[in-house]
Design an enzyme around this catalytic site. Sequence first.
Site, PDB file in Angstrom:
ATOM      1  N   ARG A  30      35.219 -10.952  28.841  1.00 36.54           N
ATOM      2  CA  ARG A  30      35.878 -12.165  28.381  1.00 36.54           C
ATOM      3  C   ARG A  30      36.442 -12.776  29.671  1.00 36.54           C
ATOM      4  NH1 ARG A  30      34.430 -11.864  22.899  1.00 36.54           N
ATOM      5  NH2 ARG A  30      34.802  -9.770  22.162  1.00 36.54           N
ATOM      6  N   ASP A  78      29.584 -17.519  19.898  1.00 39.10           N
ATOM      7  CA  ASP A  78      30.050 -18.904  19.837  1.00 39.10           C
ATOM      8  C   ASP A  78      30.814 -19.319  21.109  1.00 39.10           C
ATOM      9  OD1 ASP A  78      30.182 -21.139  17.731  1.00 39.10           O
ATOM     10  OD2 ASP A  78      32.250 -21.033  18.443  1.00 39.10           O
ATOM     11  N   GLY A  87      31.294 -10.322  23.261  1.00 38.58           N
ATOM     12  CA  GLY A  87      31.104  -8.961  22.737  1.00 38.58           C
ATOM     13  C   GLY A  87      29.677  -8.492  22.982  1.00 38.58           C
ATOM     14  N   ASP A 119      27.142 -14.374  13.081  1.00 39.37           N
ATOM     15  CA  ASP A 119      28.006 -15.510  12.720  1.00 39.37           C
ATOM     16  C   ASP A 119      27.639 -16.797  13.451  1.00 39.37           C
ATOM     17  OD1 ASP A 119      28.797 -14.635  15.213  1.00 39.37           O
ATOM     18  OD2 ASP A 119      30.941 -14.748  14.814  1.00 39.37           O
ATOM     19  N   ASP A 161      27.744  -9.761  14.795  1.00 40.31           N
ATOM     20  CA  ASP A 161      28.396 -10.371  13.629  1.00 40.31           C
ATOM     21  C   ASP A 161      27.499 -11.284  12.787  1.00 40.31           C
ATOM     22  OD1 ASP A 161      30.763  -9.099  14.301  1.00 40.31           O
ATOM     23  OD2 ASP A 161      31.507 -10.789  15.478  1.00 40.31           O
ATOM     24  N   THR A 213      25.125 -11.111  19.250  1.00 38.54           N
ATOM     25  CA  THR A 213      26.369 -10.627  18.631  1.00 38.54           C
ATOM     26  C   THR A 213      26.002  -9.839  17.375  1.00 38.54           C
ATOM     27  OG1 THR A 213      28.295 -11.282  17.314  1.00 38.54           O
ATOM     28  CG2 THR A 213      26.614 -12.947  17.591  1.00 38.54           C
ATOM     29  N   ARG A 230      34.141 -10.783  11.943  1.00 38.71           N
ATOM     30  CA  ARG A 230      35.042 -11.935  12.128  1.00 38.71           C
ATOM     31  C   ARG A 230      35.044 -12.825  10.876  1.00 38.71           C
ATOM     32  NH1 ARG A 230      35.034 -13.926  18.361  1.00 38.71           N
ATOM     33  NH2 ARG A 230      32.785 -14.125  18.225  1.00 38.71           N
TER      34      ARG A 230
HETATM   35  P1  ADP Z   1      31.541 -14.659  22.148  1.00 34.33           P
HETATM   36  O1  ADP Z   1      30.572 -15.339  23.052  1.00 34.33           O
HETATM   37  O2  ADP Z   1      31.053 -13.306  21.699  1.00 34.33           O
HETATM   38  O3  ADP Z   1      32.010 -15.558  21.026  1.00 34.33           O
HETATM   39  P2  ADP Z   1      34.080 -15.138  23.531  1.00 34.33           P
HETATM   40  O4  ADP Z   1      34.633 -16.035  22.486  1.00 34.33           O
HETATM   41  O5  ADP Z   1      34.986 -14.175  24.197  1.00 34.33           O
HETATM   42  O6  ADP Z   1      32.831 -14.274  23.009  1.00 34.33           O
HETATM   43  O7  ADP Z   1      33.446 -16.080  24.666  1.00 34.33           O
HETATM   44  C1  ADP Z   1      32.833 -15.532  25.802  1.00 34.33           C
HETATM   45  C2  ADP Z   1      33.251 -16.295  27.031  1.00 34.33           C
HETATM   46  O8  ADP Z   1      32.803 -17.646  26.945  1.00 34.33           O
HETATM   47  C3  ADP Z   1      34.749 -16.426  27.232  1.00 34.33           C
HETATM   48  O9  ADP Z   1      35.297 -15.283  27.821  1.00 34.33           O
HETATM   49  C4  ADP Z   1      34.827 -17.616  28.172  1.00 34.33           C
HETATM   50  O10 ADP Z   1      34.528 -17.225  29.506  1.00 34.33           O
HETATM   51  C5  ADP Z   1      33.687 -18.489  27.653  1.00 34.33           C
HETATM   52  N1  ADP Z   1      34.215 -19.537  26.745  1.00 34.33           N
HETATM   53  C6  ADP Z   1      34.701 -19.367  25.482  1.00 34.33           C
HETATM   54  N2  ADP Z   1      35.134 -20.536  24.962  1.00 34.33           N
HETATM   55  C7  ADP Z   1      34.918 -21.471  25.903  1.00 34.33           C
HETATM   56  C8  ADP Z   1      35.151 -22.885  25.989  1.00 34.33           C
HETATM   57  N3  ADP Z   1      35.700 -23.557  24.969  1.00 34.33           N
HETATM   58  N4  ADP Z   1      34.806 -23.524  27.134  1.00 34.33           N
HETATM   59  C9  ADP Z   1      34.250 -22.842  28.171  1.00 34.33           C
HETATM   60  N5  ADP Z   1      34.007 -21.525  28.160  1.00 34.33           N
HETATM   61  C10 ADP Z   1      34.335 -20.840  27.052  1.00 34.33           C
END
Ligand code: ADP
Length: 316
Positions: free
Chosen positions: A71, A102, A10, A128, A126, A124, A170
């Site tokens: 994403r 995260d 995000g 969080d 959030d 972010t 979240r």
């Molecule tokens: P944020 O970073 O805001 O939490 P996301 O959860 O969408 O947002 O994560 C961002 C990107 O990080 C995902 O689109 C993916 O490419 C990568 N990602 C998320 N989880 C994993 C994971 N367990 N292993 C590898 N890459 C990941």
Amino acid sequence: MKIGVLTSGGDAPGMNAAVRAVVRAGISYGHEVYGIKDGYQGMIEDDMVLLNHQSVSGMLSKGGTFLGTSRAPEFLKEEVREKAVQNLKNRGIEALIVIGGDGTYRGAMDLTRMGVKTIGLPGTIDNDIAGTDFTIGFHTAVETIVDAIDKLRDTSTSHRRCSIVEVMGRHCGDLALFSGICGGAEFIVTPEHPMNKEQIIERLKKHQKEGRRHAIIVVTENQFDVHEFAKEISEKSGFTSRATVLSYIQRGGSPCPEDRILGSRMGTYAVELLNDDIYGVCVGVRDSRMVHLPFVNVVGQKRPKNELYGLVKKVS
Ligand code: ADP
């Protein structure tokens, strides 16, 4: 050293300030900095550009992220990550600074294991992320929400209304907590501080009898259906009620001074960690000082309950 920088997950106001600091600090220490487009997607597709001092001119005041974000679910596959790492290697990029939440940190952990010198910055709205008092973008989002609450209060008072304001966050209630305190909310409902609906309605009935002209309830997303609850309040409490879901408005806007400073400090600090050959860590701010912690100590960890909850009872 050649350093890559990307924003992922995000978007958040202040990400541009962080990228700008990485670029400018990087150049001042003699490094080359590559901007990777659209988060991990740009790594997979080899979409990267060399940035210079001028590339980040005027970026401090801009919301969103000029590098783009996405994403990239494909990145969860080992073979896709290998291709992305190869793209970095082909360009001689040995270090990477990722700005996100995260999920972004989970990807960064994998990249560290695969030999890329990776640093994470918390970007972010959030708030969080464990290991930091504040994330980049949080303060700006609080300002946006407070502005909305102030406006809703005006119209709520005129109509003797109870306004429910649903905010993002979240699993973290900090956006609701901080904006609720700043906006003088009567009720703040968060994952850390859930509230019984009946309890709220009973207190609203009391407020109604006391002649109060409005009530504001700030609630973190996913607690309950706010439109349904507004109906219930209208039927049972004596106040008419409306729910407002602020949604993506909270992500936008020019970053406030705190986020410009936080982004600038964290971006510079990340480059300095790489100068000292420190990586596999994420940056935080604790008691106004820059800190860094290994990803494993932060990813998936919960933040402690904010001490401001003590204040809520006394001032709301
Ligand atoms: P944020 O970073 O805001 O939490 P996301 O959860 O969408 O947002 O994560 C961002 C990107 O990080 C995902 O689109 C993916 O490419 C990568 N990602 C998320 N989880 C994993 C994971 N367990 N292993 C590898 N890459 C990941």
